[in-house]
Design a protein around this motif. Structure first.
Motif, PDB file in Angstrom:
ATOM      1  N   THR A 161       7.189 -14.611   2.388  1.00 35.38           N
ATOM      2  CA  THR A 161       7.664 -13.763   1.300  1.00 35.38           C
ATOM      3  C   THR A 161       6.493 -13.103   0.592  1.00 35.38           C
ATOM      4  OG1 THR A 161       9.618 -15.149   1.009  1.00 35.38           O
ATOM      5  CG2 THR A 161       9.024 -13.720  -0.836  1.00 35.38           C
ATOM      6  N   PHE A 162       6.637 -11.806   0.334  1.00 35.40           N
ATOM      7  CA  PHE A 162       5.607 -10.997  -0.321  1.00 35.40           C
ATOM      8  C   PHE A 162       6.154 -10.443  -1.629  1.00 35.40           C
ATOM      9  CE2 PHE A 162       5.332 -10.506   4.277  1.00 35.40           C
ATOM     10  CZ  PHE A 162       3.996 -10.732   4.551  1.00 35.40           C
ATOM     11  N   ASP A 163       5.275 -10.197  -2.584  1.00 29.67           N
ATOM     12  CA  ASP A 163       5.638  -9.448  -3.779  1.00 29.67           C
ATOM     13  C   ASP A 163       5.915  -8.008  -3.341  1.00 29.67           C
ATOM     14  OD1 ASP A 163       5.484  -8.991  -6.865  1.00 29.67           O
ATOM     15  OD2 ASP A 163       4.169  -7.467  -5.956  1.00 29.67           O
ATOM     16  N   ALA A 164       7.060  -7.458  -3.710  1.00 26.16           N
ATOM     17  CA  ALA A 164       7.476  -6.138  -3.218  1.00 26.16           C
ATOM     18  C   ALA A 164       6.507  -5.030  -3.632  1.00 26.16           C
ATOM     19  CB  ALA A 164       8.885  -5.814  -3.698  1.00 26.16           C
TER      20      ALA A 164
ATOM     21  N   ARG B 253       2.260  -1.231  -1.921  1.00 30.75           N
ATOM     22  CA  ARG B 253       0.892  -0.700  -2.057  1.00 30.75           C
ATOM     23  C   ARG B 253       0.108  -0.868  -0.758  1.00 30.75           C
ATOM     24  NH1 ARG B 253       1.388  -3.133  -7.101  1.00 30.75           N
ATOM     25  NH2 ARG B 253       0.176  -4.945  -6.430  1.00 30.75           N
ATOM     26  N   ALA B 254       0.260  -2.021  -0.112  1.00 26.37           N
ATOM     27  CA  ALA B 254      -0.449  -2.267   1.142  1.00 26.37           C
ATOM     28  C   ALA B 254       0.025  -1.312   2.239  1.00 26.37           C
ATOM     29  CB  ALA B 254      -0.258  -3.718   1.580  1.00 26.37           C
ATOM     30  N   LEU B 255       1.320  -1.082   2.326  1.00 26.85           N
ATOM     31  CA  LEU B 255       1.837  -0.133   3.327  1.00 26.85           C
ATOM     32  C   LEU B 255       1.385   1.292   3.030  1.00 26.85           C
ATOM     33  CD1 LEU B 255       5.471  -1.364   4.032  1.00 26.85           C
ATOM     34  CD2 LEU B 255       3.442  -1.638   5.455  1.00 26.85           C
ATOM     35  N   ASP B 256       1.386   1.678   1.764  1.00 25.01           N
ATOM     36  CA  ASP B 256       0.914   3.014   1.388  1.00 25.01           C
ATOM     37  C   ASP B 256      -0.560   3.193   1.754  1.00 25.01           C
ATOM     38  OD1 ASP B 256       3.428   3.633   0.410  1.00 25.01           O
ATOM     39  OD2 ASP B 256       2.864   3.348  -1.708  1.00 25.01           O
TER      40      ASP B 256
ATOM     41  N   ALA C  11      -4.743   5.414   5.360  1.00 24.45           N
ATOM     42  CA  ALA C  11      -5.892   5.178   6.233  1.00 24.45           C
ATOM     43  C   ALA C  11      -5.613   5.642   7.654  1.00 24.45           C
ATOM     44  CB  ALA C  11      -6.258   3.696   6.227  1.00 24.45           C
ATOM     45  N   LEU C  12      -4.436   5.364   8.160  1.00 24.11           N
ATOM     46  CA  LEU C  12      -4.104   5.761   9.529  1.00 24.11           C
ATOM     47  C   LEU C  12      -3.922   7.265   9.639  1.00 24.11           C
ATOM     48  CD1 LEU C  12      -1.738   2.856  10.525  1.00 24.11           C
ATOM     49  CD2 LEU C  12      -4.055   3.281  11.363  1.00 24.11           C
ATOM     50  N   ALA C  13      -3.322   7.889   8.643  1.00 19.16           N
ATOM     51  CA  ALA C  13      -3.151   9.347   8.670  1.00 19.16           C
ATOM     52  C   ALA C  13      -4.514  10.025   8.720  1.00 19.16           C
ATOM     53  CB  ALA C  13      -2.353   9.807   7.458  1.00 19.16           C
TER      54      ALA C  13
END
Length: 82
Positions: free
Chosen positions: A57-60, A65-68, A73-75
């Protein structure tokens, strides 16, 4: 929703197997559960589950923020590669 986590590191061929996880979002959490090997047509079936893998379980807000950050970075990486 099922998310794909890992592909074959050498060829990225989906027929070599994909490690996946069921992702569910609550009001303030994101949970990964039901880790297993994904069949191309059936998703994660009961016989493909990794039975000793506990839910994570992660804090939403931190998860978003991590996905953003990963997306940014990938873009940037893919723009430079072309």
């Amino acid at each position: 929703m099922t998310a794909e986590l890992f592909y074959c590191g050498e060829c990225f061929d989906v027929s070599d197997g994909i490690l996946g996880v069921q992702v569910s979002r609550g009001q303030s959490t994101v949970t990964w559960q039901r880790f297993g090997w994904i069949d191309e047509s059936d998703g994660i079936t009961e016989d493909a589950l990794i039975t000793n893998a506990p839910p994570i379980t992660f804090d939403a807000a931190a998860y978003d923020r991590a996905l953003d950050a990963a997306q940014a970075a990938l873009a940037s990486f893919f723009r430079r590669s072309r």
